[in-house]
Design a protein around this motif. Structure first.
Motif, PDB file in Angstrom:
ATOM      1  N   GLY A 171       0.815  -1.206   0.000  1.00 32.95           N
ATOM      2  CA  GLY A 171       0.000   0.000   0.000  1.00 32.95           C
ATOM      3  C   GLY A 171       0.852   1.263   0.000  1.00 32.95           C
ATOM      4  N   LYS A 172       0.195   2.408   0.248  1.00 30.99           N
ATOM      5  CA  LYS A 172       0.875   3.694   0.210  1.00 30.99           C
ATOM      6  C   LYS A 172       0.890   4.369   1.576  1.00 30.99           C
ATOM      7  CE  LYS A 172      -0.277   4.539  -4.647  1.00 30.99           C
ATOM      8  NZ  LYS A 172      -0.907   5.461  -5.627  1.00 30.99           N
ATOM      9  N   THR A 173       0.697   3.574   2.615  1.00 29.47           N
ATOM     10  CA  THR A 173       0.713   4.142   3.952  1.00 29.47           C
ATOM     11  C   THR A 173       2.057   3.902   4.635  1.00 29.47           C
ATOM     12  OG1 THR A 173      -0.260   2.133   4.882  1.00 29.47           O
ATOM     13  CG2 THR A 173      -1.779   3.888   4.236  1.00 29.47           C
ATOM     14  N   THR A 174       2.290   4.675   5.674  1.00 28.63           N
ATOM     15  CA  THR A 174       3.532   4.589   6.442  1.00 28.63           C
ATOM     16  C   THR A 174       3.197   4.502   7.915  1.00 28.63           C
ATOM     17  OG1 THR A 174       4.718   5.901   4.787  1.00 28.63           O
ATOM     18  CG2 THR A 174       5.717   5.726   6.968  1.00 28.63           C
ATOM     19  N   ALA A 175       3.876   3.621   8.618  1.00 31.35           N
ATOM     20  CA  ALA A 175       3.712   3.517  10.064  1.00 31.35           C
ATOM     21  C   ALA A 175       4.678   4.472  10.746  1.00 31.35           C
ATOM     22  CB  ALA A 175       3.985   2.085  10.525  1.00 31.35           C
ATOM     23  N   VAL A 176       4.194   5.185  11.754  1.00 25.76           N
ATOM     24  CA  VAL A 176       5.019   6.100  12.534  1.00 25.76           C
ATOM     25  C   VAL A 176       4.934   5.666  13.994  1.00 25.76           C
ATOM     26  CG1 VAL A 176       5.434   8.486  13.225  1.00 25.76           C
ATOM     27  CG2 VAL A 176       4.587   7.985  10.918  1.00 25.76           C
ATOM     28  N   ARG A 177       6.082   5.505  14.611  1.00 26.74           N
ATOM     29  CA  ARG A 177       6.146   5.053  15.999  1.00 26.74           C
ATOM     30  C   ARG A 177       7.112   5.947  16.791  1.00 26.74           C
ATOM     31  NH1 ARG A 177       2.609   2.496  13.742  1.00 26.74           N
ATOM     32  NH2 ARG A 177       2.525   0.228  13.461  1.00 26.74           N
ATOM     33  N   VAL A 178       6.834   6.084  18.092  1.00 28.61           N
ATOM     34  CA  VAL A 178       7.747   6.762  19.012  1.00 28.61           C
ATOM     35  C   VAL A 178       8.052   5.811  20.156  1.00 28.61           C
ATOM     36  CG1 VAL A 178       8.095   8.703  20.592  1.00 28.61           C
ATOM     37  CG2 VAL A 178       6.910   9.067  18.416  1.00 28.61           C
ATOM     38  N   TYR A 179       9.340   5.718  20.509  1.00 36.08           N
ATOM     39  CA  TYR A 179       9.779   4.820  21.572  1.00 36.08           C
ATOM     40  C   TYR A 179      10.597   5.594  22.595  1.00 36.08           C
ATOM     41  CZ  TYR A 179       8.747   1.355  17.938  1.00 36.08           C
ATOM     42  OH  TYR A 179       8.144   0.616  16.952  1.00 36.08           O
ATOM     43  N   THR A 180      10.487   5.162  23.838  1.00 39.22           N
ATOM     44  CA  THR A 180      11.324   5.682  24.909  1.00 39.22           C
ATOM     45  C   THR A 180      11.844   4.501  25.721  1.00 39.22           C
ATOM     46  OG1 THR A 180      11.436   7.341  26.689  1.00 39.22           O
ATOM     47  CG2 THR A 180       9.468   5.947  26.608  1.00 39.22           C
ATOM     48  N   VAL A 181      12.706   4.778  26.674  1.00 39.60           N
ATOM     49  CA  VAL A 181      13.247   3.725  27.540  1.00 39.60           C
ATOM     50  C   VAL A 181      12.741   3.952  28.951  1.00 39.60           C
ATOM     51  CG1 VAL A 181      15.318   2.686  28.512  1.00 39.60           C
ATOM     52  CG2 VAL A 181      15.296   3.411  26.114  1.00 39.60           C
ATOM     53  N   GLU A 182      12.137   2.912  29.522  1.00 38.32           N
ATOM     54  CA  GLU A 182      11.668   2.948  30.899  1.00 38.32           C
ATOM     55  C   GLU A 182      12.113   1.670  31.608  1.00 38.32           C
ATOM     56  OE1 GLU A 182       7.482   3.523  31.115  1.00 38.32           O
ATOM     57  OE2 GLU A 182       7.522   5.545  30.269  1.00 38.32           O
ATOM     58  N   LYS A 183      12.819   1.840  32.713  1.00 44.04           N
ATOM     59  CA  LYS A 183      13.287   0.705  33.508  1.00 44.04           C
ATOM     60  C   LYS A 183      14.043  -0.313  32.645  1.00 44.04           C
ATOM     61  CE  LYS A 183       9.509   1.161  36.832  1.00 44.04           C
ATOM     62  NZ  LYS A 183       8.342   0.499  37.487  1.00 44.04           N
ATOM     63  N   HIS A 184      14.929   0.203  31.817  1.00 49.56           N
ATOM     64  CA  HIS A 184      15.806  -0.592  30.956  1.00 49.56           C
ATOM     65  C   HIS A 184      15.045  -1.347  29.866  1.00 49.56           C
ATOM     66  CE1 HIS A 184      18.459   0.335  34.241  1.00 49.56           C
ATOM     67  NE2 HIS A 184      17.804  -0.460  35.065  1.00 49.56           N
ATOM     68  N   ARG A 185      13.805  -0.953  29.598  1.00 46.25           N
ATOM     69  CA  ARG A 185      13.009  -1.615  28.570  1.00 46.25           C
ATOM     70  C   ARG A 185      12.602  -0.601  27.503  1.00 46.25           C
ATOM     71  NH1 ARG A 185       8.149  -4.149  31.887  1.00 46.25           N
ATOM     72  NH2 ARG A 185       8.024  -1.924  32.410  1.00 46.25           N
ATOM     73  N   LEU A 186      12.504  -1.067  26.259  1.00 49.07           N
ATOM     74  CA  LEU A 186      12.049  -0.213  25.169  1.00 49.07           C
ATOM     75  C   LEU A 186      10.521  -0.198  25.175  1.00 49.07           C
ATOM     76  CD1 LEU A 186      13.076   1.438  22.682  1.00 49.07           C
ATOM     77  CD2 LEU A 186      12.586  -0.600  21.311  1.00 49.07           C
ATOM     78  N   VAL A 187       9.945   0.998  25.239  1.00 49.59           N
ATOM     79  CA  VAL A 187       8.495   1.140  25.338  1.00 49.59           C
ATOM     80  C   VAL A 187       7.987   1.994  24.174  1.00 49.59           C
ATOM     81  CG1 VAL A 187       6.561   1.929  26.751  1.00 49.59           C
ATOM     82  CG2 VAL A 187       8.610   0.979  27.841  1.00 49.59           C
ATOM     83  N   GLN A 188       7.002   1.470  23.471  1.00 45.51           N
ATOM     84  CA  GLN A 188       6.354   2.241  22.403  1.00 45.51           C
ATOM     85  C   GLN A 188       5.297   3.144  23.040  1.00 45.51           C
ATOM     86  OE1 GLN A 188       4.862   0.358  18.569  1.00 45.51           O
ATOM     87  NE2 GLN A 188       2.921   0.968  19.502  1.00 45.51           N
ATOM     88  N   VAL A 189       5.399   4.462  22.789  1.00 44.37           N
ATOM     89  CA  VAL A 189       4.485   5.417  23.425  1.00 44.37           C
ATOM     90  C   VAL A 189       3.602   6.146  22.418  1.00 44.37           C
ATOM     91  CG1 VAL A 189       5.963   5.770  25.443  1.00 44.37           C
ATOM     92  CG2 VAL A 189       6.294   7.199  23.412  1.00 44.37           C
ATOM     93  N   MET A 190       3.736   5.822  21.144  1.00 42.49           N
ATOM     94  CA  MET A 190       2.873   6.427  20.128  1.00 42.49           C
ATOM     95  C   MET A 190       2.885   5.548  18.899  1.00 42.49           C
ATOM     96  SD  MET A 190       3.273   8.233  17.031  1.00 42.49           S
ATOM     97  CE  MET A 190       2.139   9.139  16.003  1.00 42.49           C
ATOM     98  N   SER A 191       1.708   5.415  18.238  1.00 41.40           N
ATOM     99  CA  SER A 191       1.594   4.571  17.049  1.00 41.40           C
ATOM    100  C   SER A 191       0.531   5.149  16.123  1.00 41.40           C
ATOM    101  CB  SER A 191       1.216   3.146  17.464  1.00 41.40           C
ATOM    102  OG  SER A 191       0.948   2.347  16.322  1.00 41.40           O
TER     103      SER A 191
END
Length: 254
Positions: free
Chosen positions: A165-185
């Protein structure tokens, strides 16, 4: 589709400087002198009639205000990314962006694997990511780093194409307690993506000619997530004059 997907002002903040103020004063003085030299009597002149202010009109005041949402739209969207390790020191720049996308593909096989999967070509092209994101046929775009959470450390903004398709996924990640956390999708057809302060702004084409959707996500420290704080439809093309009179902006009940 949201009512207006893109949303947030991106004007740059211009600080006032003594030099600029002085130049403005000189320009104003010259303009006043020129006006006086042209025979202007110097009296006050009316600016013309001003429109009457119309206050907001509350509709259906007899209705009891709702106490809960009608639909679950997932305003707070966070999850720990499984299978991706954060290096010592919690430096998110040490996390492999391609590995992050591979982890999402592995977590959602129905979207990426099989001939009928909607994003089947994304998974197929991941083999072309040997040189990293943003190279060749790799669907993973160049990653961007900025402190969006205000903790003094960089966060990761990542995009990857959802093919065929012609769409794009956008994600934001941060680090909390030594873990990678996705905070936006978010997924959409994109006409532009921008970082402004602690906000992420996505612009997308609209089906209405001369307009675009504009959405803004901003970090919320209470929810520990990027929340959709602005959702607008904005004009981008030239204004077209209608042959029909416009409807009055004031609301009235019949």
């Amino acid at each position: 589709m949201p009512l207006s997907r893109p949303g947030s002002p991106l004007g740059s903040l211009l600080g006032s400087r003594p030099g600029k103020a002085a130049r403005r004063a000189v320009v104003v003085a010259l303009l006043l002198a020129t006006a006086a030299g042209c025979g202007d009597a110097g009296g006050l002149e009316g600016a013309g009639s001003t429109p009457t202010a119309v206050g907001p009109a509350r509709l259906w005041p007899e209705q009891t205000p709702a106490s809960s949402p009608a639909f679950e739209i997932g305003e707070v969207n966070t999850e720990v990314v499984k299978g991706v390790k954060v290096p010592a020191g919690d430096d998110i720049r040490g996390v492999d962006p391609v590995g992050v996308v591979r982890a999402e593909i592995a977590a959602s096989p129905g979207d990426y694997e099989g001939g009928k999967a909607p994003y089947r070509d994304t998974a197929g092209r991941m083999t072309g990511c040997g040189k990293g994101p943003g190279h060749g046929r790799c669907p993973v775009l160049k990653p961007y780093y900025r402190d969006l959470t205000g903790d003094g450390r960089d966060d990761l903004t990542l995009g990857f194409r959802l093919l065929p398709g012609k769409t794009t996924a956008v994600r934001v990640y941060t680090v909390e307690k030594h873990r990678l956390v996705q905070v936006m999708s978010w997924e959409d057809a994109l006409s532009g993506v921008e970082l402004a302060g602690r906000s992420l702004v996505i612009r997308s084409p609209s089906e209405v000619a001369g307009y675009e959707y504009r959405l803004q996500w901003t970090w919320d420290r209470d929810q520990r997530a990027m929340l959709l704080t602005h959702d607008e439809m904005l004009r981008t093309g030239p204004r077209k004059h209608s042959r029909h009179p416009s409807v009055s902006s004031s609301a009235s009940a019949g």
